[in-house]
Every structure is written in C-alpha cells, then in structure tokens.
Scaffold this motif. Structure first.
Motif, PDB file in Angstrom:
ATOM      1  N   LEU A 107     -37.206  57.404 -17.319  1.00 53.25           N
ATOM      2  CA  LEU A 107     -38.426  57.141 -16.545  1.00 53.25           C
ATOM      3  C   LEU A 107     -39.174  58.462 -16.487  1.00 53.25           C
ATOM      4  O   LEU A 107     -38.614  59.479 -16.079  1.00 53.25           O
ATOM      5  CB  LEU A 107     -38.066  56.680 -15.128  1.00 53.25           C
ATOM      6  N   ALA A 152     -35.625  51.392 -11.478  1.00 54.57           N
ATOM      7  CA  ALA A 152     -36.169  51.436 -12.836  1.00 54.57           C
ATOM      8  C   ALA A 152     -35.070  51.686 -13.866  1.00 54.57           C
ATOM      9  O   ALA A 152     -35.080  51.104 -14.948  1.00 54.57           O
ATOM     10  CB  ALA A 152     -37.248  52.520 -12.945  1.00 54.57           C
ATOM     11  N   ILE A 191     -41.508  53.964 -18.955  1.00 51.37           N
ATOM     12  CA  ILE A 191     -40.081  53.721 -19.119  1.00 51.37           C
ATOM     13  C   ILE A 191     -39.809  53.560 -20.609  1.00 51.37           C
ATOM     14  O   ILE A 191     -40.520  52.840 -21.308  1.00 51.37           O
ATOM     15  CB  ILE A 191     -39.603  52.473 -18.355  1.00 51.37           C
TER      16      ILE A 191
END
Lengths: 256, 256
Positions: free
Chosen positions: B238, B135, B227
């Motif tokens: 995140l 991420a 996010i």
C-alpha cells in the motif's frame, strides 16, 4: 447546541499562531476518531469563550480544517466533521463500450443509487482555439458545456469539443444526445471511441469555477483533460472537466 | 526592474474587492498570452503606485494568482508567470513489468533527463493501523517513507507499507532496495505485482505536508493511494503519496 468536545486547553507553545494551534488540536481529535464523521465542531462562540480569542481568530481556526477538507460549514448551522461520501469515478470501467454501447449513461456508473442531474447545458459551434485545434486537428468545433449535480449539489463542470466536420447534423449538437450519450452517437457516425487518454491535475479554482460549483473557500478543483480517439488514432472529442475535489475519488486500475 | 506590463487602469466596477479586480486583470493578461511563461508580474510597489492601494492589498492581488497556480513567487525577486513544466507521471506505463523487471527505477520514466533524488528515507517495522491492516490483510508491516525531489525541489512524499511476513529479511527493509526497486524484490520473493489500483484525490495540504514539500500558500496536494496486488489478488504494497499539485500531471491511458 451540544457540549464542546474540546477538553480544557493545556498550556500551548507559542511558536505558531493561536488559530493554528486550535486547528491542530481539533485536527488531532478528528484524525484520532474522538470527533467522528458528521459531528459538529465547537462553534465560534464556544472557541471564543474557551480560548479567550476574537471571533475572527475562531473563524480562522475553523477555516484551516475546512480548507484541509476535514470539515464543512453548513449555512446557519455550524461546522461539521466532513462525512466524506465521495463519488467514485472509475477511470476505465465507466468508459467501456459495454456502458455506452448498451445505451447507458456514463454517470450511472459513477453514482449508483444516487440522484444526479445535468442541470446546465450550453451548445455552440465555433472556430477552435489553438489548443483545441491542436488536440482535435480541425478548424471548427461543436462545444457542449454541462454542469452535473449529485444529490442536489453541483460537483462537476465539463466542456467537450467535437470536430464539426464529423458531428454536424447529429444529436451531439442537441441538448439531449440520446441513449448512450455522445459516444453512442459517435459510434452511429462510424467513429466509435476505442482509446482514451486522461490528464489529471489539481489547482485552486478560478472565479467562474468557484461560482459554477459553489465551492467553499479553500477547496481545490481536480482538472481532467481527456481525449477520445477513434480507430486509427483519430481524435473525436476533447473534454475539459473541473471537479469539486471534496466530492470525488478517481480510481484507475491497470496491470503491471 | 522592468516596466510594468499593466496598462493604465480603466474605470472599474465596484462589485468585487479591488484586489480581486486587479487579479482579474492580470489573469486576463496571462490567459490571453500578453504575459507569457516566466514573465515577471508587476511588483507590490508598482501595483501600489498604479492603483493607489496599500501594500497588503497589492499582496492579496498577487496571492490570488499564486493560489490559482498561474504565478509563483521567487524569494527576494518577485512574482512570475508560472513556467509550468510539470512532471508527467504516466499511471500504467511507469509501473509496467518492463520497467522494474529490467532493473530500472520507476522514476526514470517520470523524469527523463531531469535530476531526481530520494533525499529522505525512513524505515521501520510496526503493527499495522486499522486501515493499513484492512488493505494488506496482515498484522505487522514494514514501512518505507521517502521524499522525492526533482531539479532540487521536493515534489512528493510517499509512505509504502509491506506485509512484514513477506518482506522480512529482504532488501525492501534496507534504505537501498537495489536495481528495479521494491517491485523487483517482491518478484525475487515470489510475489511480483501483476495489478495496481490507484485512488486519486486532491485537497489542501496538512501542516507536515506543507513543511515536507515546502509548498507555497494555497497550493493543493494530489493524494494517491495505490495497492499493488500479486497473483491471486494478494495485496503486497500500500503506497500513500502526496504530490505537489503544481509539479505534476498524471496521465492515464485506457481502451473503450
């Protein structure tokens, strides 16, 4: 039956019930990846033999993981690590004018490449209840109740309310509202939705939701209440949805 | 103790267990308004006397309503119709630059006039796990874990991950990140968030969530994964949140 992937039990502490401790061990294996999506968990018989417990206790252990959404029972077959392939419901993109303005169904955006169906539709005109009347500022409403299924499994029930004054005589009062759905018809009527407000909650299902959605025990529902507004802040639809939480991820995008 | 508001039981059909039928009757009274927010439900003793049932059965009936979020137990006092006064968490407005850019805490927007506290903060630097690394596109992260309470009750646990390369040495690595919080600090560092993506799910809590949030049995959690992106689509945070579903309504506004 495959061999049990559970290693021989090391001594366990006695500060929580045995079914909890068995569930903890299975959970560790799922979260660590030792048990993968789609793998079969040890069955009741295997757990009974391995831990010297009663069937009800084995069942309780598996129920913990099912309730947490980490596993799913398949009738007559066993309990499997959940292959989570959720429907990605994109809050704003799916409702953009580009979608319904071109005659597309909103659901095409949610379930690309998957088979979805509206398998129940119920239509009626009725006096608005107090909360509905407050949201839509009207006395009588047309009510569209639907159930949606994806890949043959019911995933959502939705009840939409429309001001009767606005929609009377339109295809919104028919089982099939036509290309682009009810928003395209509201557009035809001079009330295209320009703004949406969604309220999202989660709770345990009520009995009729459990029945409609065929929910396994311990599966919560996501409840969405959406109001669609036409220009000038005129409310033109209230939609009350209940979603199988195991089937959905809701996505919202916004700027700072 | 007040008198039981349950009328003498008419004959009931035997197609569902007695505790279900008692729960159905109490639910009807709640949904119809005959029992109002904050009213005390008949206690176990009252139900036992009235229906000639065992204590465990009476408890099961009340548990059904608690699990559906229609009632709450208060320790040593009884079970009450839930006075649902949720936190209204406004997805986009709370994260607008106007909020943190002026040194305001994001939570001030969620809980106007209510006492909220960050009552646990845990900070560490660590190698990113695979999903976090994917991420945030980085190898090492600073982790901020917090618990939030409102009116003295824990309502949310949140774990934020930041790319260590970006935030090392900043107040983001301190218990108090200063006015406007971590987003104001990311702005100081040249990485103001400009876009957010939130994914919302619901499921039953895992044991450590039940413990942290002191959840009554049968209360699901809302899980939000957000996010934050700086200019150019650079991911800068995140945030994995678990919310007590009984305490929250999430609101999202968007245009067609």
């Amino acid at each position: 039956m495959t061999e049990s992937p559970v290693p021989p039990p090391p001594p366990m502490h006695h500060d929580s019930p045995i079914y909890r401790r068995i569930a903890d061990r299975l959970r560790d294996q799922i979260l660590s990846g030792a048990l993968d999506d789609g793998d079969r968990l040890p069955g009741e018989n295997a757990l009974m033999a391995e831990y010297g417990i009663a069937r009800a206790t084995a069942r309780q252990a598996l129920a913990v993981l099912i309730n947490e959404g980490l596993a799913v029972p398949r009738r007559g077959s066993g309990v499997y690590v959940r292959l989570f392939r959720p429907i990605r419901r994109h809050g704003s993109r799916r409702l953009s004018r580009e979608q319904w303005g071109r005659g597309r169904a909103i659901w095409d955006s949610d379930t690309p490449g998957r088979a979805y169906a509206v398998d129940e539709v119920d239509l009626r005109r009725e006096p608005a209840s107090t909360p509905v009347s407050r949201a839509l500022r009207c006395d009588d409403v047309w009510v569209r109740h639907r159930r949606y299924s994806v890949d043959g499994r019911p995933v959502q029930v939705a009840t939409s309310y429309f001001p009767a004054d606005i929609v009377e005589g339109s295809a919104i009062t028919l089982p099939d509202p036509g290309p682009g759905g009810v928003y395209a018809r509201l557009d035809d009527l001079g009330y295209p939705p320009v703004h949406f407000t969604e309220e999202v909650r989660a709770r345990m299902p009520q009995p009729r939701e459990t029945a409609s959605l065929d929910l396994p025990a311990g599966t919560p529902v996501i409840v969405i209440s959406r109001i669609a507004f036409a220009a000038g802040g005129v409310p033109v639809e209230l939609n009350e949805m209940a979603l199988d939480s195991a089937s959905y991820v809701l996505q919202y995008d916004f700027d700072a």
